[in-house]
Write a protein that holds these residues in place. Structure first.
Motif, short mmCIF file in Angstrom:
data_model
loop_
_atom_site.label_atom_id
_atom_site.label_comp_id
_atom_site.label_asym_id
_atom_site.label_seq_id
_atom_site.Cartn_x
_atom_site.Cartn_y
_atom_site.Cartn_z
N TRP A 157 0.83 -1.20 0.00
CA TRP A 157 0.00 0.00 0.00
C TRP A 157 0.87 1.25 0.00
CZ3 TRP A 157 -0.59 4.02 3.55
CH2 TRP A 157 -1.68 4.87 3.33
N VAL A 158 1.94 1.25 0.80
CA VAL A 158 2.82 2.41 0.89
C VAL A 158 3.45 2.72 -0.47
CG1 VAL A 158 5.00 3.26 1.85
CG2 VAL A 158 3.29 2.20 3.35
N ILE A 159 4.01 1.71 -1.13
CA ILE A 159 4.67 1.97 -2.41
C ILE A 159 3.66 2.34 -3.49
CG2 ILE A 159 4.69 -0.36 -3.36
CD1 ILE A 159 7.57 2.21 -3.42
N LYS A 160 2.46 1.79 -3.39
CA LYS A 160 1.42 2.14 -4.36
C LYS A 160 1.01 3.61 -4.20
CE LYS A 160 -2.96 0.47 -6.24
NZ LYS A 160 -4.03 -0.56 -6.11
N GLN A 161 0.86 4.05 -2.95
CA GLN A 161 0.52 5.45 -2.71
C GLN A 161 1.64 6.38 -3.18
OE1 GLN A 161 -2.52 6.55 -1.56
NE2 GLN A 161 -3.02 4.38 -1.83
N PHE A 162 2.87 6.00 -2.92
CA PHE A 162 4.01 6.81 -3.37
C PHE A 162 4.01 6.93 -4.89
CE2 PHE A 162 8.33 7.13 -4.98
CZ PHE A 162 8.82 8.23 -4.30
N ASP A 163 3.86 5.79 -5.58
CA ASP A 163 3.88 5.81 -7.05
C ASP A 163 2.77 6.68 -7.61
OD1 ASP A 163 6.07 4.17 -7.02
OD2 ASP A 163 4.95 2.33 -7.45
#
Length: 621
Positions: free
Chosen positions: A105-111
């Motif tokens: 979820w964190v990397i998806k939000q960052f991207d």
């Protein structure tokens, strides 16, 4: 609340199930090579602890990250979970189940936030450093927060289990386990609670009873055996032996749920069976070396430690025997109030859809262009059981005509991007569309035998050369459908009641006598009835042959048999049986014609009883 728990269980299952092979490998290493194993080996047993401490949590976290953010989610989740592993003395399966999706979820939000703001030429730099930096921060969070928090939870849960065991109360969990299975909540309790505790116990003692609580095939086996012997409904009784094989050897426990939903009071039988088995295992100190998944007798026995093979087997037999006896008594006492199997299966599918927060979808089949089809994917909820069986059966059926076709299976949420056709159950239609928007969707009720599968088979194997081989004959026969009229010789009135198969064969015999079909067409009519009932309602049935036997049709025709006292078609009676023989797809037009002439309900009621053949002809011609 139940829907939320079920969705949570489904997500947990999605993280664990693809990695079951790794659990099995670890289970075998434990069972074979630890000090109390079958073949003690100090050097080989040294692999047990690293696999348990590192490999399994990393695999689960990686899968959880992948489910949220694909490959980038997998990488960052594997980095982050190391913090949980190093921050706790417990095996961090539960930590992995939290950290994996969180990291994804964190990397998806960052991207999503930086996607349009990365300068040209810096994409690789940003992508790699973002995973590295965010993964490091999450690993620190795991070390100081998530790892210790999960340790506290596991400490409480383990203490609870120890309390139940020490006070001989563990068998009481069967009261919750068996109903939870039928309500599709088993994944939440099995993968979320039992397996993590079991892993910790097995790491210390080489075995754990937690692996045995939900996966024992004995309780469901007893229910199915009772239906094999004591069910009064012939169709249900005939279906039960096949379900026994799928349940016991295939490990697909879902197969017995409809048999409980037919007569809900029978749930008492598997509860009692599992209670007795757990009590026996508790008294004898029995446990498995690793998770038995799927819940097949093969997997169950394969995970049995060397000194517990007999007691593990006795527990399965004990559960099956108790469940069988109680199921038999209940069946005899309540069979008159039970639903039929098809109703129970439909109810189960609706419950399964509702448990996932979905509405039951209507059956639909997208048009198929055979020349564009290269890959067919059978999909079910987890992609491990029924879809695999369906794909295997369909591949074996079609491989001779279309050997170049790829027929495989997957979970409905992870359909390969190159799938041309997705075959799924009707309640999974919307999820299949979301997962594979590029594919044509074929919806079915049964993976092993469904009319839509017959239609798909016919479409995919229809070769232009075969059509050109006898164009004159096909055109000639099809032309005979024009102006088709039922004749007096096609009708038999006032027949004495018989069983369903006899009535269907009588219709086939009359079709053959009238020159519409070959004599063996009646066999195809009986086989077709076994797939899906041809009872239409309003006292009317329309038996016809399978698509494989269309070559035995000489010309299109309809015959009618009247049974004034009725013929049992399951729980309904058919008074008018229309035998159908159609050339090509002509029988569909014939069925539509029959429906049209039967719209007059008053005339229909008269036709069920009248001895006047002129009255019948007047309304059918």
């Amino acid at each position: 609340m139940k829907n939320a728990i079920s969705r949570f269980g489904k997500f947990l299952s999605g993280m664990v199930m693809p990695n079951i092979g790794a659990f099995i490998a670890w289970g075998f290493l434990t069972a074979l090579f630890i000090e109390k194993g079958w073949f003690p080996n100090e050097r080989l047993s040294s692999m047990v602890s690293p696999m348990l401490s590192y490999l399994l949590p990393i695999l689960i976290a990686g899968q959880g990250g992948y489910m949220v953010a694909k490959e980038r989610g997998r990488v960052i989740a594997c980095i982050a979970v190391i913090g949980c592993i190093c921050g706790s003395d417990y095996t961090m399966l539960m930590g992995a189940m939290v950290m994996g999706p969180l990291a994804g979820w964190v990397i998806k939000q960052f991207d999503n936030r930086v996607e349009e703001h990365i300068p040209a030429g810096f994409e690789m730099l940003v992508h790699n450093f973002s995973i590295g930096i965010l993964g490091m921060l999450l690993a620190i969070l795991g070390y100081y927060v998530i790892g210790p928090f999960m340790t506290a939870i596991l400490t409480v849960l383990t203490a609870g289990v120890d309390f139940l065991v020490s006070h001989s109360l563990l068998p009481l969990v069967s009261i919750f386990i068996e109903p939870a299975k039928v309500l599709f909540l088993n994944n939440a309790i099995n993968h979320g609670i039992f397996n993590p505790i079991g892993v910790s116990q097995a790491a210390e003692a080489g075995r754990s009873i937690m692996y045995m609580l939900e996966t024992n095939p004995g309780p469901g086996l007893g229910v199915l055996l009772a239906y094999c012997l004591f069910c009064k409904d012939k169709t249900t009784r005939q279906s039960a032996p096949g379900a026994v094989v799928i349940h016991l050897l295939g490990g697909i426990h879902e197969i017995y749920f409809p048999y409980i939903l037919m007569n809900p009071v029978i749930i008492l039988a598997p509860i009692a069976g599992n209670f007795c088995a757990i009590l026996f295992y508790t008294m004898t100190g029995t446990g498995l070396s690793g998770p038995a998944s799927p819940g097949s007798i093969i997997a169950y026995m394969a995970m049995a430690p060397r000194d517990s093979v007999l007691t593990v087997f006795i527990g399965v037999v004990l559960a099956a025997a108790v469940s069988f006896v109680l199921s038999s008594v209940i069946l005899k006492a309540t069979s008159g109030n039970a639903q039929n199997l098809s109703e129970a299966q439909a109810k189960m599918q609706d419950m399964k859809a509702q448990a996932k927060g979905e509405a039951p979808a209507a059956i639909e089949s997208a048009p198929v262009n055979a020349g564009d089809v290269h890959k067919i994917v059978f999909s079910c909820d987890a992609g491990m059981g029924s879809s695999a069986m369906g794909a295997t059966k369909f591949h074996n059926r079609i491989k001779a005509e279309r050997p170049e076709l790829i027929v495989t299976n997957s979970s409905v949420d992870n359909v390969p991007a190159d799938a041309d056709i997705v075959v799924c159950q009707r309640v999974l239609t919307e999820r299949a569309r979301r997962s594979a928007p590029q594919a044509q969707i074929i919806t079915i009720d049964n993976f092993l035998a469904d009319p839509n599968l017959d239609t798909l088979y016919q479409t995919l194997t229809a070769a232009p050369a075969a059509k050109a081989a006898a164009p004159e004959t096909t055109d000639e026969l099809a032309a005979q459908d024009q102006g088709l009229v039922i004749q007096a010789e096609d009708i038999q009135l006032g027949l004495p009641s018989v069983d369903k198969e006899t009535a269907i064969r009588a219709a086939g015999a009359l079709l053959a006598k009238r020159g519409y079909v070959d004599a063996d067409y009646a066999d195809a009519m009986v086989e077709r009835e076994k797939l899906v009932t041809t009872y239409m309602g309003m006292g009317v049935a329309i038996p016809h042959g399978t698509s494989e036997k269309k070559s035995t049709v000489k010309k299109s025709g309809v015959v009618m048999l009247q049974y004034p006292d009725g013929v049992d078609f399951g729980d309904e009676k058919a008074y008018l049986i229309f035998g159908i023989a159609g050339v090509g797809d002509a029988h569909l037009d014939l069925l539509a014609h029959v429906c049209e002439v039967l719209e007059d309900e008053e005339a229909l009621e008269m036709m069920k009883k009248t001895p006047d053949i002129k009255f019948v002809l007047t309304h059918l011609q």
